[in-house]
Design an enzyme around this catalytic site. Sequence first.
Site, PDB file in Angstrom:
ATOM      1  N   LYS A  97       0.851  -1.189   0.000  1.00  0.00           N
ATOM      2  CA  LYS A  97       0.000   0.000   0.000  1.00  0.00           C
ATOM      3  C   LYS A  97       0.897   1.252   0.000  1.00  0.00           C
ATOM      4  CE  LYS A  97      -3.084  -0.216   3.352  1.00  0.00           C
ATOM      5  NZ  LYS A  97      -3.711  -0.537   4.660  1.00  0.00           N
ATOM      6  N   HIS A  98       0.486   2.306  -0.667  1.00  0.00           N
ATOM      7  CA  HIS A  98      -0.667   2.460  -1.559  1.00  0.00           C
ATOM      8  C   HIS A  98      -0.063   2.833  -2.899  1.00  0.00           C
ATOM      9  CE1 HIS A  98      -2.057   3.479   2.568  1.00  0.00           C
ATOM     10  NE2 HIS A  98      -3.156   2.837   2.224  1.00  0.00           N
ATOM     11  N   HIS A 126      -6.038  12.418   0.308  1.00  0.00           N
ATOM     12  CA  HIS A 126      -6.741  12.300  -0.971  1.00  0.00           C
ATOM     13  C   HIS A 126      -6.533  13.506  -1.878  1.00  0.00           C
ATOM     14  CE1 HIS A 126      -9.897   9.025   0.233  1.00  0.00           C
ATOM     15  NE2 HIS A 126      -8.826   8.955   1.000  1.00  0.00           N
ATOM     16  N   ASP A 175      -8.174  -0.143  -2.896  1.00  0.00           N
ATOM     17  CA  ASP A 175      -8.367   0.414  -1.570  1.00  0.00           C
ATOM     18  C   ASP A 175      -9.864   0.601  -1.372  1.00  0.00           C
ATOM     19  OD1 ASP A 175      -7.887   1.410   0.935  1.00  0.00           O
ATOM     20  OD2 ASP A 175      -6.401   2.875   0.297  1.00  0.00           O
TER      21      ASP A 175
END
Length: 787
Positions: free
Chosen positions: A197-198, A211, A277
């Site tokens: 991840k990620h 984000h 995710d």
Amino acid sequence: MPGSLRSPRVSALLADMTLDEKLAQLVGFWVDQGDEVVAPMAGEMQTSTRYEEAVAHGIGHLTRVYGTRPVDPRERANWLWREQRRLRRETRLGVPAIVHEECLTGLAAWQAATYPTPLAWGASFDPSLVTRMGERIGAAMRALGIHQGLAPVLDVIRDPRWGRVDECIAEDPYVVGVIGTAYVTGLQSAGVHATLKHFVGYSASRAGRNHAPVHAGPREIADVLLPPFEMAVRDGGARSVMNSYTDIDGVPVGATPRYLTEVLRGEWGFDGVVVSDYFSVAFLETMHQVAADRAEAAVLALQAGIDVELPSADAYPALADAVRSGAVPLEVVDDAVARVLTQKEDLGLLDDPFDTPPAEVELDAAADRELARTLAEESLVLLSNDGVLPLSSAAARIAVIGPNADSTEALMGCYSFVNHVLAHHPGTPAGIELPTVLEALRAELPEVVIEHARGGDVEGDDRTGFDAAVAAASRSDVAIVVVGDRAGLFGRGTVGEGNDVDSLELPGVQRALVEEVAATGTPTVVVLLTGRPYAIGWALPPRGAATGATTGLGAARRTDDHHRNGERRPAAVLQGFFPGEEGGAAIARVLSGSVTPSGRLPVSMPRTAGGQPYSYLHPTLGGLTDVSSADPSPVLPFGHGLSYTSFVREELTVDPAVPAGEAFTATVRVRNTGERRGADVVQLYARDDIASVTRPVAQLLAFARVELEPDEEALVRFDVPTQRLAFTGVTGRRIVEPGAIALWVGPSCAERETETRMLITGDTHTVTPDDPRVAQVAVAARTNSPA
């Protein structure tokens, strides 16, 4: 997966499946999803599909069976075994489900051991210990019927304002790669698949906001963000990868084949499974708005390379119509299904009768706690020390102060079960022993009178407890002030997923608490329990005074040598990055001197939030210069950490010349010149003097953790591929260029204790995925120095 790579069994299963049965293998179902907030927008995305309907054609994954709410592990294991038997017997094809769980700091389940957070792994610089931790975590998961772990996080730290820094290992991609690969190796040795991840770019979001868009150039992506993933795939054999939520230059990672297919599968040869995710497929519609609806989002994600939609079937069921209309070729679906079936075959699911659930489940054994304590001890970083540490026997009375002094939650990161899940279940016991710093100090120092004063909270501006804290410090020989973070999710806490900040000052009024305690004149030790580095220059001595090793004088005394403009600075600062269930004991043992501190900073200690994003891997114009009045330089550099003993590093030798693409050997002699046993982290750095693109002023090439007795010395040998100096050239290819290289070893990236030079010769070498990526380390000789 091309048909030629499928096993006969997988090929036969695939040939017998209906489209509905195929799509069922590409989704998960969250059995316990309710009002729990353990994923972004989990409430908004809650499915109304009944479990019986969701699994009618089989199911790819069962989501967080143990880790969504506190359930008794043995009772849940019995349920899981029954359910797997039902899937085998009552669905047409009889294919069991993969069970996945979070496992970043240990299995995220009630009563399971909680290890230090990944920042602490990085601070330990001990990949072998991280491998052992991965083995223990994997064994616990496999015993409970869990097949896939959603860890490790291989995002390289780019901005400490980002809330998920506590899940990351370091700001150096090589350290992230080596230690992350060590975790993968350990977890997968137990028969549990690791999930990287990620992938990719998540940590490089604008201003460290979760984000937020990423505007990293292709060189930063190739040279900084991708290497840890390549190491874990190519060297660690990782079997699963999870996409990043982010968009890079406007294109969501989950909607482009550039990374998940072209790089991951095409260039690196990855043949495992890519999982989304949580809710990231639906986010292509709701957050990125590159899809008009869930059906279009599903098409984009599948064609980008996401095989499995997690945590539940929010978009992928719409692929049925897309296949029938010709919007998605059936072969694309078949390739994804084949990868899932191959994973189940590799994990032994297709042959497991699920007839014997575990009779006893011990998830926090003595071996777990010992390992957790050792890793915590190795991870603690002594930032400064005027001699007050280790605590002297003359300290008959100690004040232990601060909001984190008697807090169990302060020892653990966002993805620990206690902070991730139990925060939603007040009154539920932790299920494991969690001695706080206060409790551990009382156990470690039974003859000392220890007075406790909370002083205040982690957050807020309440100072009503300051007077009691100051009074306790004034009547004590030493004051220990334990401050820092409280990890949580999406606004619940000061660090963790969704808890991004625009200031790097300690939260609340904790700085004021420390300063008032220090102003009493009582020698004050600050213990930081945090998930990110904070701007604590005010608590540190002038640059230089904090960087030499201390001799551990241990005198609890009042001195005037830690004044600052008439104010008193703390006498010592100890940094702990969420050290886990045994973190309190580890801190107590380091403070008392039972353990010599040996952790090193895996991330630069920032001066201000305004200097971010910052990395020690900056070119000349990325640091302090005469052409700007802004100072981005840190107050303490990457690699810094003091000890109660001292080390001398000398006689660095290196091959004078090596062809580009070949390896060179560097040796350095390290000696413990103090009076205590201790561990040094030997750090080999390099600087490419002149290159076709700007290069960092310092780059870690290799490191080794070496334990030495007093007067003992070791000859440390590094065999370093020149590919460690590779970079993306002007044509976009990763290359090793000929030219002069400066090399040094020192106690941090900023100090050249012993140095030399070498020359890379020959033609420019173009790097391929088959080239070596890792330096080999050996302690070639060890002798006792003459008295």
